[in-house]
Design a protein around this motif. Sequence first.
Motif, PDB file in Angstrom:
ATOM      1  N   ALA A 171       0.827  -1.205   0.000  1.00 43.68           N
ATOM      2  CA  ALA A 171       0.000   0.000   0.000  1.00 43.68           C
ATOM      3  C   ALA A 171       0.865   1.262   0.000  1.00 43.68           C
ATOM      4  O   ALA A 171       1.986   1.266   0.510  1.00 43.68           O
ATOM      5  CB  ALA A 171      -0.912   0.003   1.220  1.00 43.68           C
ATOM      6  N   ASP A 172       0.338   2.323  -0.556  1.00 43.08           N
ATOM      7  CA  ASP A 172       1.003   3.618  -0.542  1.00 43.08           C
ATOM      8  C   ASP A 172       0.560   4.378   0.705  1.00 43.08           C
ATOM      9  O   ASP A 172      -0.549   4.905   0.763  1.00 43.08           O
ATOM     10  CB  ASP A 172       0.643   4.408  -1.803  1.00 43.08           C
ATOM     11  CG  ASP A 172       1.280   5.797  -1.814  1.00 43.08           C
ATOM     12  OD1 ASP A 172       2.114   6.082  -0.933  1.00 43.08           O
ATOM     13  OD2 ASP A 172       0.937   6.592  -2.706  1.00 43.08           O
ATOM     14  N   LEU A 173       1.426   4.407   1.712  1.00 38.70           N
ATOM     15  CA  LEU A 173       1.103   5.075   2.969  1.00 38.70           C
ATOM     16  C   LEU A 173       2.041   6.252   3.226  1.00 38.70           C
ATOM     17  O   LEU A 173       2.331   6.599   4.367  1.00 38.70           O
ATOM     18  CB  LEU A 173       1.161   4.070   4.123  1.00 38.70           C
ATOM     19  CG  LEU A 173       0.147   2.933   4.015  1.00 38.70           C
ATOM     20  CD1 LEU A 173       0.379   1.893   5.091  1.00 38.70           C
ATOM     21  CD2 LEU A 173      -1.275   3.469   4.088  1.00 38.70           C
ATOM     22  N   THR A 174       2.502   6.874   2.146  1.00 39.21           N
ATOM     23  CA  THR A 174       3.329   8.069   2.272  1.00 39.21           C
ATOM     24  C   THR A 174       2.451   9.281   2.581  1.00 39.21           C
ATOM     25  O   THR A 174       1.223   9.235   2.437  1.00 39.21           O
ATOM     26  CB  THR A 174       4.108   8.320   0.976  1.00 39.21           C
ATOM     27  OG1 THR A 174       3.168   8.428  -0.105  1.00 39.21           O
ATOM     28  CG2 THR A 174       5.076   7.177   0.698  1.00 39.21           C
ATOM     29  N   ASN A 469       7.487   3.576  10.392  1.00 34.95           N
ATOM     30  CA  ASN A 469       7.095   3.670   8.993  1.00 34.95           C
ATOM     31  C   ASN A 469       8.043   4.610   8.259  1.00 34.95           C
ATOM     32  O   ASN A 469       7.842   5.825   8.246  1.00 34.95           O
ATOM     33  CB  ASN A 469       5.655   4.191   8.880  1.00 34.95           C
ATOM     34  CG  ASN A 469       5.212   4.362   7.437  1.00 34.95           C
ATOM     35  OD1 ASN A 469       5.856   3.885   6.509  1.00 34.95           O
ATOM     36  ND2 ASN A 469       4.104   5.086   7.242  1.00 34.95           N
ATOM     37  N   PRO A 470       9.075   4.079   7.631  1.00 36.41           N
ATOM     38  CA  PRO A 470      10.052   4.923   6.919  1.00 36.41           C
ATOM     39  C   PRO A 470       9.446   5.769   5.807  1.00 36.41           C
ATOM     40  O   PRO A 470      10.067   6.730   5.350  1.00 36.41           O
ATOM     41  CB  PRO A 470      11.046   3.906   6.359  1.00 36.41           C
ATOM     42  CG  PRO A 470      10.896   2.692   7.219  1.00 36.41           C
ATOM     43  CD  PRO A 470       9.438   2.666   7.599  1.00 36.41           C
ATOM     44  N   ALA A 471       8.236   5.425   5.374  1.00 39.93           N
ATOM     45  CA  ALA A 471       7.593   6.195   4.312  1.00 39.93           C
ATOM     46  C   ALA A 471       7.179   7.587   4.793  1.00 39.93           C
ATOM     47  O   ALA A 471       6.973   8.506   3.993  1.00 39.93           O
ATOM     48  CB  ALA A 471       6.367   5.458   3.777  1.00 39.93           C
ATOM     49  N   LEU A 472       7.033   7.759   6.102  1.00 44.79           N
ATOM     50  CA  LEU A 472       6.680   9.062   6.652  1.00 44.79           C
ATOM     51  C   LEU A 472       7.917   9.940   6.752  1.00 44.79           C
ATOM     52  O   LEU A 472       8.992   9.481   7.114  1.00 44.79           O
ATOM     53  CB  LEU A 472       6.048   8.902   8.039  1.00 44.79           C
ATOM     54  CG  LEU A 472       4.758   8.097   8.130  1.00 44.79           C
ATOM     55  CD1 LEU A 472       4.311   7.986   9.576  1.00 44.79           C
ATOM     56  CD2 LEU A 472       3.662   8.709   7.275  1.00 44.79           C
TER      57      LEU A 472
END
Length: 478
Positions: A171-174, A469-472
């Motif tokens: 999923a795209d959780l950026t 969450n590294p996407a944040l």
Amino acid sequence: MKNRLLALLFLTASLSSCHDFLNLKPEYQISDQSFYQNQNDFETALVGVYSTTRGLYTTSNLLYMSELTTDNAEIQWSSPSADEMQLDQNAVTPTNAYVLAVWRTCLYTISQSNNILNRIDAVNFDQTTKNRIKGEAQFLRASSYFYLVRLFGNVPITNQTFSSPAQVSSADLTLKPQAEVYTQIVADLTSAESLLPATLNTDKTRTSQMTVKTLLGKVYLTQKSYDLAATKLKEVIDAKQYSLMADYKTLSTNGNTNLAETILEVDFLSGQSLGNNYSAVFTPSITSMAIFPGNAQGSGRIVPTLDLIRSYEAGDARKVISVNDSITLIGGKKSYSRYGLKFVDFKAVDPGDGSVSFTILRYADVLLMYAEALNEGGKTTDALLYLNQVRQRAKLAALSGLSQADLRLALERERRVEFLYEGQRWFDLVRTGRAQTVLNAHYASQKLSFSVQDFELFFPIPQTEIDLNPALKQNIGY
């Protein structure tokens, strides 16, 4: 509603933090085969969403961020936590526990709403009931996104329901731009408005069509879409489902449920772990005070500033209802100490377990938002009519002949005292672009070195969530 909220132990494949959002716990997963099989399952799930979102208000997490950060309130307790002092001094760090709590509660609400919305069309039951449940879930999701985008700026967006770790991983959780978040909010509210019945919902703890219209008006106002805001808010006014209470005191004292002015509220009940902590945080930490049964003491965490007390106009009936600067001590003597009166349950044996309901949206806000939208649209004379309705209830003289700029300041002053302790001040100042001017002037007048810098108009993304969450990515400046 109170008992239903407490009785529910609703397990979902959702989050109690952003970490849980990204890492499903198998024991908490509910499959389509074991749940969401009939109308009752969805009704139960919806109560669960309401139960989660009330966490924003039960322990004052939202009020710490929206009142203590402003010129309305300060800490008087002798031993505040570092997190509390950060908010009081507008020096918030990414590890602040109150910021994390609000972030998690909003994301949890979004996830629970997704679970309902993504499953409900596959189950056969009464379409009118189904539409209502969908509309309420969309409103709750939109409300959470609205808090997130105003507090943090760019935030994750997802409408997915996750049934496996693989789905989460893909999923795209950026973080998404604010414009995309607002698009999601408006889409949810527009849909909810069409799904909910136009009749008044007498249970003000639940969403009705006018609840949706009111929030949509506030969203448009925040986006500076003044014509859209005015149109939507006028629909609420013209529906004539709400009216100002004659006595301002009834809005924030015992028995303030389902009032004619209330559009959306959270109810509380003492003695059953269903209370709020307003009676503690709004009142002084004085061991010898005698304002509660058993002479219990408050905690002095969110008490009115001297500047706030002085901001009331002479003759404003709201002042004696909202604030006090004289505390009764054991033995009957009085001592100077500033404290709040709104939402304080003076019947509570435990000040941390109050039963006064909290108002999230009410009709006075509709009137003042409508006045703001009209004024920004160049209709200043018309706007004064709606501002003066609120002033009349406060026993204040009507204003007239104001310029557009003067009316902006008049609305700012009016909203400050009308909505004290209702979680509006920070959002109002940021929306109107006045946060730094007003708050930095307040700090300077107190000879304090605090200030609000440009980047501090948004709060930091919780560091715990970034670590998981590294996407944040952290907001600039933190």
